[in-house]
Write a protein that holds these residues in place. Structure first.
Motif, PDB file in Angstrom:
ATOM      1  N   THR A  98       9.618  -3.567  -1.173  1.00  0.00           N
ATOM      2  CA  THR A  98       8.501  -4.455  -0.847  1.00  0.00           C
ATOM      3  C   THR A  98       7.237  -3.980  -1.563  1.00  0.00           C
ATOM      4  O   THR A  98       7.126  -2.808  -1.913  1.00  0.00           O
ATOM      5  CB  THR A  98       8.254  -4.477   0.674  1.00  0.00           C
ATOM      6  OG1 THR A  98       7.976  -3.148   1.098  1.00  0.00           O
ATOM      7  CG2 THR A  98       9.452  -5.028   1.414  1.00  0.00           C
ATOM      8  N   SER A 102       2.562  -3.850   1.833  1.00  0.00           N
ATOM      9  CA  SER A 102       3.393  -3.786   3.035  1.00  0.00           C
ATOM     10  C   SER A 102       3.346  -2.392   3.672  1.00  0.00           C
ATOM     11  O   SER A 102       3.743  -2.214   4.801  1.00  0.00           O
ATOM     12  CB  SER A 102       4.834  -4.174   2.713  1.00  0.00           C
ATOM     13  OG  SER A 102       5.402  -3.226   1.833  1.00  0.00           O
ATOM     14  N   GLU A 137      17.318 -11.277  -4.108  1.00  0.00           N
ATOM     15  CA  GLU A 137      16.570 -11.542  -2.872  1.00  0.00           C
ATOM     16  C   GLU A 137      17.199 -10.730  -1.747  1.00  0.00           C
ATOM     17  O   GLU A 137      18.317 -10.290  -1.872  1.00  0.00           O
ATOM     18  CB  GLU A 137      16.595 -13.046  -2.563  1.00  0.00           C
ATOM     19  CG  GLU A 137      15.811 -13.876  -3.556  1.00  0.00           C
ATOM     20  CD  GLU A 137      14.320 -13.546  -3.610  1.00  0.00           C
ATOM     21  OE1 GLU A 137      13.789 -12.910  -2.669  1.00  0.00           O
ATOM     22  OE2 GLU A 137      13.679 -13.892  -4.600  1.00  0.00           O
ATOM     23  N   TYR A 139      13.972  -9.510  -1.391  1.00  0.00           N
ATOM     24  CA  TYR A 139      12.679  -8.901  -1.714  1.00  0.00           C
ATOM     25  C   TYR A 139      12.160  -9.226  -3.117  1.00  0.00           C
ATOM     26  O   TYR A 139      11.010  -8.994  -3.416  1.00  0.00           O
ATOM     27  CB  TYR A 139      12.769  -7.379  -1.553  1.00  0.00           C
ATOM     28  CG  TYR A 139      13.215  -6.961  -0.188  1.00  0.00           C
ATOM     29  CD1 TYR A 139      12.361  -7.110   0.898  1.00  0.00           C
ATOM     30  CD2 TYR A 139      14.481  -6.443   0.033  1.00  0.00           C
ATOM     31  CE1 TYR A 139      12.761  -6.729   2.168  1.00  0.00           C
ATOM     32  CE2 TYR A 139      14.883  -6.062   1.296  1.00  0.00           C
ATOM     33  CZ  TYR A 139      14.017  -6.205   2.360  1.00  0.00           C
ATOM     34  OH  TYR A 139      14.411  -5.832   3.615  1.00  0.00           O
ATOM     35  N   GLU A 142       9.037 -11.648  -3.402  1.00  0.00           N
ATOM     36  CA  GLU A 142       7.826 -11.021  -2.862  1.00  0.00           C
ATOM     37  C   GLU A 142       7.233 -10.014  -3.860  1.00  0.00           C
ATOM     38  O   GLU A 142       6.027  -9.989  -4.102  1.00  0.00           O
ATOM     39  CB  GLU A 142       8.174 -10.337  -1.531  1.00  0.00           C
ATOM     40  CG  GLU A 142       6.997  -9.774  -0.793  1.00  0.00           C
ATOM     41  CD  GLU A 142       7.408  -9.111   0.513  1.00  0.00           C
ATOM     42  OE1 GLU A 142       6.530  -8.507   1.142  1.00  0.00           O
ATOM     43  OE2 GLU A 142       8.600  -9.179   0.908  1.00  0.00           O
ATOM     44  N   ARG A 145       5.711 -11.909  -6.928  1.00  0.00           N
ATOM     45  CA  ARG A 145       4.411 -12.505  -6.606  1.00  0.00           C
ATOM     46  C   ARG A 145       3.324 -11.433  -6.589  1.00  0.00           C
ATOM     47  O   ARG A 145       2.223 -11.636  -7.094  1.00  0.00           O
ATOM     48  CB  ARG A 145       4.474 -13.227  -5.257  1.00  0.00           C
ATOM     49  CG  ARG A 145       5.166 -14.580  -5.342  1.00  0.00           C
ATOM     50  CD  ARG A 145       5.048 -15.367  -4.041  1.00  0.00           C
ATOM     51  NE  ARG A 145       5.755 -14.762  -2.921  1.00  0.00           N
ATOM     52  CZ  ARG A 145       7.074 -14.858  -2.738  1.00  0.00           C
ATOM     53  NH1 ARG A 145       7.828 -15.520  -3.600  1.00  0.00           N
ATOM     54  NH2 ARG A 145       7.641 -14.289  -1.702  1.00  0.00           N
ATOM     55  N   TRP A 146       3.625 -10.270  -6.036  1.00  0.00           N
ATOM     56  CA  TRP A 146       2.652  -9.189  -5.985  1.00  0.00           C
ATOM     57  C   TRP A 146       2.318  -8.700  -7.402  1.00  0.00           C
ATOM     58  O   TRP A 146       1.154  -8.461  -7.726  1.00  0.00           O
ATOM     59  CB  TRP A 146       3.175  -8.035  -5.134  1.00  0.00           C
ATOM     60  CG  TRP A 146       2.243  -6.874  -5.108  1.00  0.00           C
ATOM     61  CD1 TRP A 146       1.102  -6.756  -4.373  1.00  0.00           C
ATOM     62  CD2 TRP A 146       2.365  -5.677  -5.877  1.00  0.00           C
ATOM     63  NE1 TRP A 146       0.499  -5.556  -4.637  1.00  0.00           N
ATOM     64  CE2 TRP A 146       1.254  -4.874  -5.562  1.00  0.00           C
ATOM     65  CE3 TRP A 146       3.294  -5.205  -6.796  1.00  0.00           C
ATOM     66  CZ2 TRP A 146       1.048  -3.621  -6.125  1.00  0.00           C
ATOM     67  CZ3 TRP A 146       3.094  -3.970  -7.364  1.00  0.00           C
ATOM     68  CH2 TRP A 146       1.990  -3.193  -7.031  1.00  0.00           C
TER      69      TRP A 146
END
Length: 158
Positions: A98, A102, A137, A139, A142, A145-146
């Motif tokens: 992550t 997070s 996926e 993760y 996510e 995008r970060w």
């Protein structure tokens, strides 16, 4: 003070001295159009010398360090200490599932504050990090995008 002579240091010095002699002789033999049967031993001698020196270099290399941390707070606390002692460059890589936001522990927040403060205190210094993105996926999206957000923020700073 007198240095102790050993077989290895004598061999190394002989190899270093003989390499230019052998290479030069090989070039000269080629220019003078010597028969190939006289050039081949010179080429093999040069190869032997180069390989011997490369093996010595390889044998004297220090292994790179690797540290496994049992949990993220241990990692962040350790790296905060390392950031404080860095002078010009920081290179780090870590694997996570992550994105950093997070991790909201006090140790993680302190690490990211320390990195920003270090960059401000050391103009011209560089901080590099390699971040692995999961290949599947749940993760992957996510993390991607970060990373896009980080790239955008980096472009705004410049």
């Amino acid at each position: 003070m007198r240095r102790k002579l050993d077989v290895q240091s004598v061999e190394r010095r002989a190899l270093l001295i003989s390499l230019p002699v052998v290479v030069g002789s090989s070039v000269l033999a080629n220019l003078l159009a010597w028969d190939v049967k006289w050039q081949i031993p010179l080429i093999f001698a040069a190869l032997y010398i180069v390989l011997s020196l490369l093996m010595e270099i390889r044998d004297n290399q220090k292994p790179s360090s690797f540290t496994h941390y049992n949990h993220s707070d241990e990692f962040f606390t350790s790296f905060s200490r390392l950031v404080q002692s860095a002078e010009r460059r920081i290179y780090t890589s870590y694997v996570r599932k992550t994105p950093p936001p997070s991790f909201q522990s006090p140790a993680a927040k302190q690490y990211f504050r320390d990195v920003v403060q270090w960059m401000r205190r050391n103009p011209g210094a560089s901080f590099h990090r390699i971040i692995g993105v999961p290949s599947a996926e749940p993760y992957r999206g996510e993390m991607l995008r970060w990373l896009v957000l980080q790239r955008h923020l980096a472009c705004l700073r410049w």
